[in-house]
Design a protein around this motif. Structure first.
Motif, short mmCIF file in Angstrom:
data_model
loop_
_atom_site.label_atom_id
_atom_site.label_comp_id
_atom_site.label_asym_id
_atom_site.label_seq_id
_atom_site.Cartn_x
_atom_site.Cartn_y
_atom_site.Cartn_z
N GLU A 1 -8.90 -9.43 -6.15
CA GLU A 1 -7.68 -8.57 -7.01
C GLU A 1 -6.57 -9.01 -6.08
O GLU A 1 -6.15 -8.20 -5.03
N GLN A 2 -5.66 -9.64 -7.14
CA GLN A 2 -4.26 -10.06 -6.39
C GLN A 2 -3.49 -8.67 -5.98
O GLN A 2 -3.33 -7.84 -6.81
N GLY A 3 -2.80 -8.85 -4.61
CA GLY A 3 -2.13 -7.54 -4.21
C GLY A 3 -2.91 -6.44 -3.82
O GLY A 3 -2.25 -5.40 -3.42
N PHE A 4 -4.12 -6.14 -3.82
CA PHE A 4 -4.80 -5.01 -3.35
C PHE A 4 -5.59 -5.13 -1.84
O PHE A 4 -6.22 -6.14 -1.56
N TYR A 5 -5.29 -4.25 -1.08
CA TYR A 5 -5.79 -4.39 0.42
C TYR A 5 -6.41 -3.02 0.46
O TYR A 5 -6.14 -1.76 0.18
N THR A 6 -7.46 -3.03 1.37
CA THR A 6 -8.30 -1.80 1.73
C THR A 6 -7.96 -1.85 3.33
O THR A 6 -8.19 -2.75 4.13
N VAL A 7 -7.48 -0.60 3.86
CA VAL A 7 -7.03 -0.51 5.24
C VAL A 7 -7.72 0.94 5.49
O VAL A 7 -8.22 1.79 5.01
N GLY A 8 -7.71 0.99 6.92
CA GLY A 8 -8.13 2.19 7.74
C GLY A 8 -9.44 2.29 7.66
O GLY A 8 -10.37 1.49 7.69
N ILE A 9 -10.02 3.46 7.92
CA ILE A 9 -11.44 3.76 7.91
C ILE A 9 -12.33 3.24 6.81
O ILE A 9 -13.49 2.82 6.96
N LYS A 10 -11.70 3.11 5.66
CA LYS A 10 -12.36 2.69 4.38
C LYS A 10 -12.62 1.23 4.44
O LYS A 10 -13.59 0.86 3.98
N SER A 11 -11.80 0.61 5.19
CA SER A 11 -12.01 -0.73 5.63
C SER A 11 -13.18 -1.01 6.14
O SER A 11 -13.83 -2.10 6.09
N TYR A 12 -13.97 0.05 7.19
CA TYR A 12 -14.92 -0.24 7.75
C TYR A 12 -16.14 0.20 7.20
O TYR A 12 -17.36 0.26 7.57
N GLY A 13 -15.99 0.75 5.77
CA GLY A 13 -17.14 1.35 4.83
C GLY A 13 -17.81 2.52 5.71
O GLY A 13 -17.31 3.27 6.04
N ARG A 14 -19.11 2.30 5.84
CA ARG A 14 -20.02 3.24 6.63
C ARG A 14 -20.14 3.05 7.95
O ARG A 14 -20.74 4.14 8.54
N ALA A 15 -19.57 2.01 8.43
CA ALA A 15 -19.63 1.61 9.99
C ALA A 15 -18.80 3.00 10.76
O ALA A 15 -17.80 3.22 10.42
N PRO A 16 -19.56 3.43 11.76
CA PRO A 16 -18.76 4.48 12.49
C PRO A 16 -17.96 4.37 13.53
O PRO A 16 -17.66 5.08 14.54
N THR A 17 -17.54 3.14 13.63
CA THR A 17 -16.84 2.67 14.90
C THR A 17 -15.38 2.54 14.83
O THR A 17 -14.80 1.74 15.69
N PHE A 18 -14.65 2.99 13.71
CA PHE A 18 -13.37 2.75 13.42
C PHE A 18 -12.61 3.49 14.55
O PHE A 18 -12.72 4.81 14.90
N LEU A 19 -11.41 2.89 15.02
CA LEU A 19 -10.48 3.48 15.84
C LEU A 19 -9.12 3.68 15.27
O LEU A 19 -8.71 2.48 14.35
N LEU A 20 -8.33 4.59 15.22
CA LEU A 20 -6.88 4.42 14.72
C LEU A 20 -6.05 3.30 15.41
O LEU A 20 -5.31 2.83 14.28
N LEU A 21 -6.08 3.02 16.43
CA LEU A 21 -5.54 1.82 16.71
C LEU A 21 -5.73 0.50 15.81
O LEU A 21 -4.65 -0.14 15.58
N THR A 22 -6.83 0.37 15.51
CA THR A 22 -7.07 -0.51 14.57
C THR A 22 -6.31 -0.57 13.19
O THR A 22 -5.88 -1.37 12.88
#
Length: 319
Positions: free
Chosen positions: A221-242
């Motif tokens: 989908e042109q121009g659509f981005y997923t960022v933050g913890i949602k970009s990791y989906g169900r993975a529990p390892t997201f850090l704010l720095l990312t």
């Protein structure tokens, strides 16, 4: 009323906090979970603050093996020190708690290392009853209290009775927001597809996610981005720095500065521990991804020592 706007680009940073995983194992609600929902808290309740009266003098079952569960367990321990009759049980579906216990002083995030060290000391000292290898399947009433039944290696086991349950079992993204868009998602993690193999929690436990930006976070989908913890989906390892670096890259791409957008710099703090799934994966690195040779040698040697009962996986090598 409904408002419609046209946009050249959309950044989905809606997170996962409002979509907790169910108490039941395998992503399925435990039998009775809906019936007793008024006595189940998802995530981390404010045990020492506004929710204090719900847990003081009561027995609570904490379900989960992540940092949310650790926070809840430690808060209940603090409450039990000052409120008579306060008790708690901690149960995890897995049996290896190395990821939550962490690397102590070797963790480059001191607060995370301290959290793991404190909950480990509590568990090993007998300050909390810890039941591992327990997959919750049902909740039933027992004279006004709750009994939770779970599948274990030895068959069904009942825990309780308890007064309340804390389900610290993680979150997942709400995909209903983007159901009409052409998105590419990892089929298991529900993360951005490009990140799925890089953040698989069965393979990764160290800060070894490679730098990634607008290109990995975009979709058909042109121009659509997923960022933050949602970009990791169900993975529990997201850090704010990312997330900060993700957003910087995407914003630069939208502004047309592709040099800045592609110049992604991501240096994640090590946990101080790493889990090696099996001996003989040196080419995949310490935690399943590319790593310096020094890290590979350390982890493979440590895994061999663990296999013969002479040590555990506890290497931490600065790149």
């Amino acid at each position: 009323g409904t408002r419609r706007d046209s946009a050249r680009a959309v950044i989905d940073a809606s997170g996962t906090w409002q979509m907790p995983n169910p108490l039941g194992a395998g992503g399925i609600h435990a039998e009775g979970e809906a019936e007793f929902a008024d006595r189940i808290a998802y995530g981390i309740p404010d045990i020492l603050g506004r929710d204090r009266s719900l847990y003081a003098g009561k027995t609570t079952l904490v379900v989960g093996s992540g940092h949310s569960a650790a926070n809840a367990v430690l808060d209940l321990a603090s409450l039990a020190n000052v409120e008579a009759g306060t008790a708690f049980i901690w149960t995890t579906r897995g049996t290896d708690l190395v990821r939550i216990y962490g690397g102590g002083d070797a963790d480059q995030l001191p607060a995370r290392g301290e959290l793991g060290a404190e909950v480990r000391e509590l568990a090993e000292s007998g300050g909390v009853r810890l039941v591992t290898g327990f997959a919750a399947v049902s909740i039933r009433d027992a004279n006004g209290r709750l009994v939770v039944e779970g599948q274990t290696r030895d068959g069904l086991q009942a825990l309780g009775p308890v007064d309340r349950i804390i389900a610290a079992t993680g979150q997942r993204p709400d995909l209903s927001l983007t159901r009409e868009l052409r998105l590419e998602l990892d089929p298991w993690l529900e993360s951005v597809k490009a990140l799925g193999p890089l953040i698989d929690p069965n393979e990764h436990s160290c800060g070894d996610v490679p730098p990634h930006g607008h290109r990995e976070l975009s979709h058909p989908e042109q121009g659509f981005y997923t960022v933050g913890i949602k970009s990791y989906g169900r993975a529990p390892t997201f850090l704010l720095l990312t997330g900060y670096e993700q957003v910087r890259s995407v914003a630069a791409a939208i502004a047309g500065d592709m040099v800045a957008a592609d110049n992604v710099q991501l240096v994640l703090p090590e946990t101080g521990v790493c889990t090696v799934p099996r001996i003989g994966v040196a080419d995949k690195g310490c935690c399943g991804g590319p790593a310096p040779a020094a890290v590979d040698a350390c982890c493979v040697a440590d895994a061999k020592a663990k296999a013969v009962g002479k040590g555990g996986c506890g290497c931490s090598v600065a790149a």
